[in-house]
Design a protein around this motif. Structure first.
Motif, mmCIF file in Angstrom:
data_model
loop_
_atom_site.group_PDB
_atom_site.id
_atom_site.type_symbol
_atom_site.label_atom_id
_atom_site.label_comp_id
_atom_site.label_asym_id
_atom_site.label_seq_id
_atom_site.Cartn_x
_atom_site.Cartn_y
_atom_site.Cartn_z
ATOM 1 N N SER A 56 0.791 -1.290 -0.016
ATOM 2 C CA SER A 56 -0.054 0.133 0.106
ATOM 3 C C SER A 56 0.669 1.208 -0.028
ATOM 4 C CB SER A 56 -0.740 0.062 1.256
ATOM 5 O OG SER A 56 -1.833 -1.262 1.229
ATOM 6 N N HIS B 273 -0.659 3.914 1.438
ATOM 7 C CA HIS B 273 -1.182 4.408 2.529
ATOM 8 C C HIS B 273 -1.011 3.807 3.841
ATOM 9 C CE1 HIS B 273 -4.121 1.477 1.399
ATOM 10 N NE2 HIS B 273 -4.808 1.832 2.806
ATOM 11 N N THR B 274 -0.853 4.546 4.912
ATOM 12 C CA THR B 274 -0.628 3.892 6.185
ATOM 13 C C THR B 274 -1.621 3.686 7.208
ATOM 14 O OG1 THR B 274 0.099 5.970 7.160
ATOM 15 C CG2 THR B 274 1.887 4.799 5.938
ATOM 16 N N ARG B 275 -3.171 4.114 6.865
ATOM 17 C CA ARG B 275 -3.938 3.793 7.846
ATOM 18 C C ARG B 275 -5.084 3.620 7.098
ATOM 19 N NH1 ARG B 275 -6.116 10.293 9.324
ATOM 20 N NH2 ARG B 275 -6.780 10.653 7.327
ATOM 21 N N THR C 36 -8.654 3.361 5.475
ATOM 22 C CA THR C 36 -9.349 4.346 4.738
ATOM 23 C C THR C 36 -10.835 3.715 4.072
ATOM 24 O OG1 THR C 36 -7.048 5.253 4.028
ATOM 25 C CG2 THR C 36 -9.203 6.064 2.996
ATOM 26 N N ASN D 134 -3.156 8.675 -4.104
ATOM 27 C CA ASN D 134 -4.157 9.834 -3.913
ATOM 28 C C ASN D 134 -4.150 10.823 -5.166
ATOM 29 O OD1 ASN D 134 -4.492 8.464 -1.455
ATOM 30 N ND2 ASN D 134 -3.657 10.218 -0.241
ATOM 31 N N ASN E 235 -10.356 12.906 -1.843
ATOM 32 C CA ASN E 235 -9.252 12.074 -1.894
ATOM 33 C C ASN E 235 -7.937 12.628 -2.353
ATOM 34 O OD1 ASN E 235 -8.060 10.399 -4.709
ATOM 35 N ND2 ASN E 235 -8.406 9.003 -3.007
ATOM 36 N N ARG F 94 -5.583 14.611 -1.520
ATOM 37 C CA ARG F 94 -5.051 15.056 -0.207
ATOM 38 C C ARG F 94 -4.024 14.170 0.274
ATOM 39 N NH1 ARG F 94 -10.060 15.934 3.938
ATOM 40 N NH2 ARG F 94 -10.908 16.849 2.249
ATOM 41 N N LYS F 95 -3.144 14.572 1.275
ATOM 42 C CA LYS F 95 -2.315 14.103 1.762
ATOM 43 C C LYS F 95 -2.640 12.696 2.579
ATOM 44 C CE LYS F 95 2.107 14.207 4.382
ATOM 45 N NZ LYS F 95 2.966 15.160 5.177
ATOM 46 N N GLN F 96 -3.909 12.839 3.434
ATOM 47 C CA GLN F 96 -4.757 11.708 3.868
ATOM 48 C C GLN F 96 -5.971 11.694 3.537
ATOM 49 O OE1 GLN F 96 -3.158 9.512 5.954
ATOM 50 N NE2 GLN F 96 -1.418 10.512 6.500
ATOM 51 N N ALA F 97 -6.148 10.844 2.654
ATOM 52 C CA ALA F 97 -7.241 10.710 1.911
ATOM 53 C C ALA F 97 -8.328 10.449 2.920
ATOM 54 C CB ALA F 97 -7.146 9.770 0.461
ATOM 55 N N LYS F 98 -9.518 10.985 2.577
ATOM 56 C CA LYS F 98 -10.838 10.417 3.266
ATOM 57 C C LYS F 98 -11.383 9.200 2.840
ATOM 58 C CE LYS F 98 -14.621 10.980 5.981
ATOM 59 N NZ LYS F 98 -14.601 10.797 7.420
#
Length: 357
Positions: free
Chosen positions: A34, A36-38, A40, A136, A180, A182-186
């Motif tokens: 991945s 991403h790290t969290r 989502t 993202n 989406n 953005r640095k931390q996508a919703k």
């Protein structure tokens, strides 16, 4: 005002979907492949279908076969986001949907030896679009660029579809990008998003090609096309299963595995602050004013104090003499970008020696 209302309604629909996804645990968990790290929410790209549906319901049921086809691929892709399904089942739905779109295009008058390869290629295109989604903003940003280009072509060059159709889909992409890009996508698009927007974009480009009888419009898919082919070839060379998740996209290799650095260009204080907020480690200050095209090396001297010492600072444009480079060095500018001065010089080595501080 009309499109603003559509935008707001789609925004509300997306928020409503988030509640459903959260309650039903439709999520994407990070793993070793991945970006991403969290955890989502997955499937936020369903809003693309709602954008097309909004046009269908307000246009007097325009393009019914296409809408039925889009519903089929959206449905099976959403199911696949919730619970993995077999490739045969997915391909059955994709081929069925593609056949309906061909009927909407009016292609069934062609011979079968044209239709079968076209069916395979078009199905491959929407799956390649899905295949390349993985960071993202990439699906939303690319789709927005292609749809804006199609809107311009439709308005200024050759009308090939009702403009409301493109604009409503653009509204849906804007809503998705808000969450989406953005640095931390919703949320992530999910298969339901990447496949549905690919299907919509392919339908529009197909209509344009059929109307103009000019296949060169396929260039609108060039970015994903080239990236997809190179990625697939690379993975085949590594003897990997191209159907499995991975981090071997061309852009991922450059950004994550080769650790290539990125230079972020800025022209003024606001852009420098934005670059720093985004985590830029190399900032290039362009000394050319893009409004009147005047060049002033003092622009770099003025903005140097805004950039921390641990961020590489590059001065770009307007550097012509040793005095310029000495002055920049005195302000702790780390590097310079020199173009015109060297290009105009008949002896590049001597010119470069004369520019050294």
């Amino acid at each position: 005002m009309y499109y603003l209302i559509v935008l707001v309604l789609l925004f509300v629909a997306e928020l409503f979907y988030f509640k459903i996804a959260d309650k039903c645990n439709i999520i994407d968990k990070p793993n070793e492949r991945s970006s991403h790290t969290r955890i989502t929410l997955r499937g936020g790209g369903i809003i693309f279908y709602f954008g097309a549906l909004a046009y269908f319901l307000t246009s007097g049921w325009e393009y019914p076969c296409f809408m039925l086809a889009l519903t089929l691929v959206t449905f099976i892709s959403f199911v696949d986001d919730v619970k993995s399904i077999s490739q045969l089942t997915r391909l059955f739905f994709h081929f069925s949907a593609m056949a309906l779109m061909f009927y909407q295009w009016g292609l069934f008058s062609l011979s079968w030896w044209w239709l079968v390869p076209a069916l395979i290629v078009c199905t491959g295109i929407i799956n390649a679009y899905n295949f390349m989604d993985g960071i993202n903003g990439i699906t939303g940003g690319y789709s927005l660029v292609v749809l804006a280009a199609l809107a311009y072509i439709n308005q200024e060059i050759v009308p090939f579809v009702e403009k409301d159709f493109i604009y409503m889909v653009i509204c849906s992409v804007l809503v998705f990008c808000f969450f989406n890009f953005r640095k931390q996508a919703k949320c992530f698009a999910g298969d339901v998003g990447s496949v549905s927007i690919a299907f919509i974009v392919l339908f529009l480009i197909g209509k344009l090609i059929i109307l103009t009888e000019d296949f060169s419009w396929i260039v609108l898919l060039a970015v994903y096309g080239v990236d997809s082919v190179l990625t697939i070839i690379h993975r085949l060379m590594l003897h990997e299963n191209i159907g499995l998740p991975h981090r071997k996209h061309l852009y991922q290799i450059m950004a994550n595995e080769l650790k290539l650095d990125v230079l972020v260009e800025a022209h003024d204080e606001e852009e420098v602050h934005t670059a720093l907020e985004c985590g830029a480690k190399i900032i290039g200050v362009n000394n050319r004013n893009l409004k009147n095209f005047t060049v002033d090396v003092r622009n770099s001297l003025r903005l140097r104090a805004l950039v921390p010492k641990d961020v590489v600072f590059v001065s770009e444009s307007g550097i012509k003499t040793r005095e310029d480079t000495r002055q920049l060095a005195a302000y702790h500018v780390n590097a310079v970008l020199i173009g015109e001065t060297l290009m105009r010089s008949p002896d590049k080595k001597t010119a470069l020696d004369l520019l050294r501080p």
